[in-house]
Design an enzyme around this catalytic site. Structure first.
Site, short mmCIF file in Angstrom:
data_model
loop_
_atom_site.label_atom_id
_atom_site.label_comp_id
_atom_site.label_asym_id
_atom_site.label_seq_id
_atom_site.Cartn_x
_atom_site.Cartn_y
_atom_site.Cartn_z
N PHE A 28 0.83 -1.20 0.00
CA PHE A 28 0.00 0.00 0.00
C PHE A 28 0.87 1.26 0.00
CE2 PHE A 28 -2.71 3.03 2.48
CZ PHE A 28 -3.82 3.05 1.65
N SER A 96 3.16 -6.69 2.89
CA SER A 96 2.13 -5.81 3.43
C SER A 96 0.80 -6.02 2.71
CB SER A 96 2.61 -4.35 3.32
OG SER A 96 1.75 -3.48 4.02
N MET A 97 0.22 -4.99 2.09
CA MET A 97 -1.00 -5.19 1.33
C MET A 97 -0.77 -6.14 0.17
SD MET A 97 -3.54 -2.46 -0.57
CE MET A 97 -2.55 -2.30 -2.07
N ASP A 193 7.06 -4.01 14.12
CA ASP A 193 6.47 -3.47 12.90
C ASP A 193 5.61 -2.27 13.30
OD1 ASP A 193 4.79 -2.94 10.66
OD2 ASP A 193 4.93 -5.02 9.99
N HIS A 223 8.75 -3.03 9.15
CA HIS A 223 7.68 -3.44 8.24
C HIS A 223 8.17 -3.81 6.84
CE1 HIS A 223 3.71 -3.86 6.64
NE2 HIS A 223 3.94 -2.94 5.71
#
Length: 249
Positions: A28, A96-97, A193, A223
């Site tokens: 994202f 992540s996304m 994170d 992250h």
């Protein structure tokens, strides 16, 4: 509709190699730059690799603001179709996304050979709080959560609030799809994170119905682990995963 140029380093990356395909998705507000080290490592081993630029990403926040969760899903679907035309087996990997999108594909397609989510997002309470409490069009940037000094993620310098709403919708959808996942899964989670709570990965591990599943804790990365200190661990373990499950029926 205004056309925005693609940022240098944000272009999609495709390698046409052998009959084992690997789809890699960035996250994202991020770009392909964040996962390029993995993409190149996989390509070097001879795999066919597709790393799409998610629609609205790698250009300008104003561009992203006009896109939807479905647009992002369509971006990985197109890359998956490209690999399916060339490969007998396809794995999906995402940060992540991008990990959320990888899980979505694994839930949708039974023939996916395996899935590797890296700090995947399923539930981010802080994002929901933003929607409930702000009237602003943009909030601060969320990129470059990296422990390794001197490394920067190519990501937007602000985050469209409208896009956060679509992220929440997608996370909710994929959370509900987790029990549909039966393929082998290798989950990477950073112990520290500042974007996605590590509990997300525990939730994924506990909910998928995969017979073969493993959760690997990353002790020295934040992250964006694909640009961080534990990159070698992610690379080595994922390559082992591909070898192990590309030879099964």
């Amino acid at each position: 509709m205004e056309e925005y140029p693609v940022l240098d380093g944000a272009q999609p990356i495709y390698f046409e190699g052998n009959e084992v395909g690997i789809l890699v998705s960035h996250g994202f507000t991020g770009t392909t730059q964040s996962v390029r080290p993995l993409v190149e490592a996989y390509g070097k081993e001879g795999y066919s690799v597709a790393c799409p630029r998610l629609k609205g990403h790698g250009t300008a926040p104003e561009d992203m603001e006009t896109t939807t969760a479905q647009d992002w899903m369509d971006s990985v679907e197109e890359a998956y179709a490209w690999l399916k035309e060339r490969c007998s087996k396809v794995f999906v990997v995402g940060l992540s996304m991008g990990g959320t999108l990888a899980l979505h594909l694994a839930a949708k397609y039974e023939d996916i050979a395996g899935v590797i989510p890296i700090n995947a997002a399923i539930d981010i309470p802080s994002m929901e709080n933003i929607i409930e409490t702000t009237d602003d069009r943009y909030i601060a940037a969320i990129g470059s959560d990296i422990k390794k000094e001197g490394v920067t993620e190519l990501a937007y310098d602000k985050t469209p609030v409208a896009s956060i709403e679509h992220l929440i919708l997608m996370m909710t959808r994929v959370h509900d799809e987790l029990a549909k996942i039966h393929c082998p899964i290798l989950i990477f989670v950073s112990e520290e994170d500042h974007i996605v709570p590590p509990e997300n990965s525990e939730m994924i591990f506990n909910t998928v119905l995969s017979e073969h599943k493993e959760l690997i804790h990353l002790e020295n990365s934040y992250h964006v682990a694909t640009l961080d200190i534990d990159l070698d661990i992610i690379t080595e373990r994922s390559l082992e995963f591909f070898v192990m499950y590309s030879n099964t029926k």
